[in-house]
Motif scaffolding. Structure first.
Motif, PDB file in Angstrom:
ATOM      1  N   VAL A 133       0.720  -1.334  -0.019  1.00  0.00           N
ATOM      2  CA  VAL A 133      -0.329   0.068  -0.062  1.00  0.00           C
ATOM      3  C   VAL A 133       0.959   0.762   0.540  1.00  0.00           C
ATOM      4  O   VAL A 133       2.214   1.139   0.918  1.00  0.00           O
ATOM      5  CB  VAL A 133      -1.068   0.208   1.373  1.00  0.00           C
ATOM      6  CG1 VAL A 133      -1.895   1.572   1.508  1.00  0.00           C
ATOM      7  CG2 VAL A 133      -1.912  -1.416   0.890  1.00  0.00           C
ATOM      8  N   THR A 173       1.227   4.533   1.381  1.00  0.00           N
ATOM      9  CA  THR A 173       0.507   4.898   2.000  1.00  0.00           C
ATOM     10  C   THR A 173       0.583   6.906   1.759  1.00  0.00           C
ATOM     11  O   THR A 173      -0.081   7.732   2.310  1.00  0.00           O
ATOM     12  CB  THR A 173       0.806   4.406   4.278  1.00  0.00           C
ATOM     13  OG1 THR A 173       2.515   4.741   3.747  1.00  0.00           O
ATOM     14  CG2 THR A 173       0.500   3.286   3.597  1.00  0.00           C
ATOM     15  N   ALA A 214      -5.181   1.056  -0.560  1.00  0.00           N
ATOM     16  CA  ALA A 214      -5.600   0.616   0.359  1.00  0.00           C
ATOM     17  C   ALA A 214      -6.522  -0.588   0.117  1.00  0.00           C
ATOM     18  O   ALA A 214      -6.332  -0.775   1.293  1.00  0.00           O
ATOM     19  CB  ALA A 214      -6.501   1.707   0.556  1.00  0.00           C
TER      20      ALA A 214
END
Length: 157
Positions: free
Chosen positions: A94, A96, A102
């Motif tokens: 992922v 971030t 996500a």
């Protein structure tokens, strides 16, 4: 008789199908096939996929919204535990910083905790740390839509 596969579908597969490869106006049989799989309980998606698609709020999301109760699965303890383990072992899955991908660990976790284990449907290609790479590391089957359509033997009218 062989057990029919169950699929955990990623946002990338739905977006690719809707916008690029299998537009509903030209490939209605694909979308009827999806609906048949949903009715059989063989096409599932994490609620995180729904939330990812909701950000666009387009015709694809409208299609998903109509199927929210039958296609999308709420998180349970097993999926949550699997997501935690996936992120511990594959922290770069992922992004971030950019807020991308996500839903990816949830797509994989849904497949991993399914009884029987599901097959992940994604249009991602193996790369640095993508869905196929994590699936391979965790011994989870994955395929793209074209392969699934062929395996399911869908044909145009």
């Amino acid at each position: 008789m062989a057990v029919k596969p169950i699929y955990s579908v990623d946002s990338s597969a739905l977006i690719h199908a809707w916008r690029r490869a299998y537009r509903p106006q030209n490939f209605a049989f694909v979308w009827k096939g999806f609906d048949a799989l949903i009715a059989e309980g063989r096409l599932r998606a994490s609620m995180e996929v729904y939330l990812e698609l909701e950000k666009k709020d387009d015709e694809l999301f409208a299609w998903c919204k109509e199927r929210k109760e039958t296609l999308f699965v709420e998180l349970d303890d097993a999926v949550q535990a699997s997501v935690t383990n996936i992120m511990k072992n594959h922290p770069r899955l992922v992004d971030t910083v950019k807020g991308r991908s996500a839903a990816d660990p949830f797509v994989i976790a849904l497949a991993e905790t399914g009884k029987p284990q599901m097959i992940v449907l994604t249009e991602e290609k193996p790369g640095k740390v993508r869905i196929p790479d994590v699936c391979n590391a965790r011994n989870i089957k994955w395929k793209n839509l074209a392969d699934m359509i062929e395996d399911e033997d869908w044909k145009s009218g």
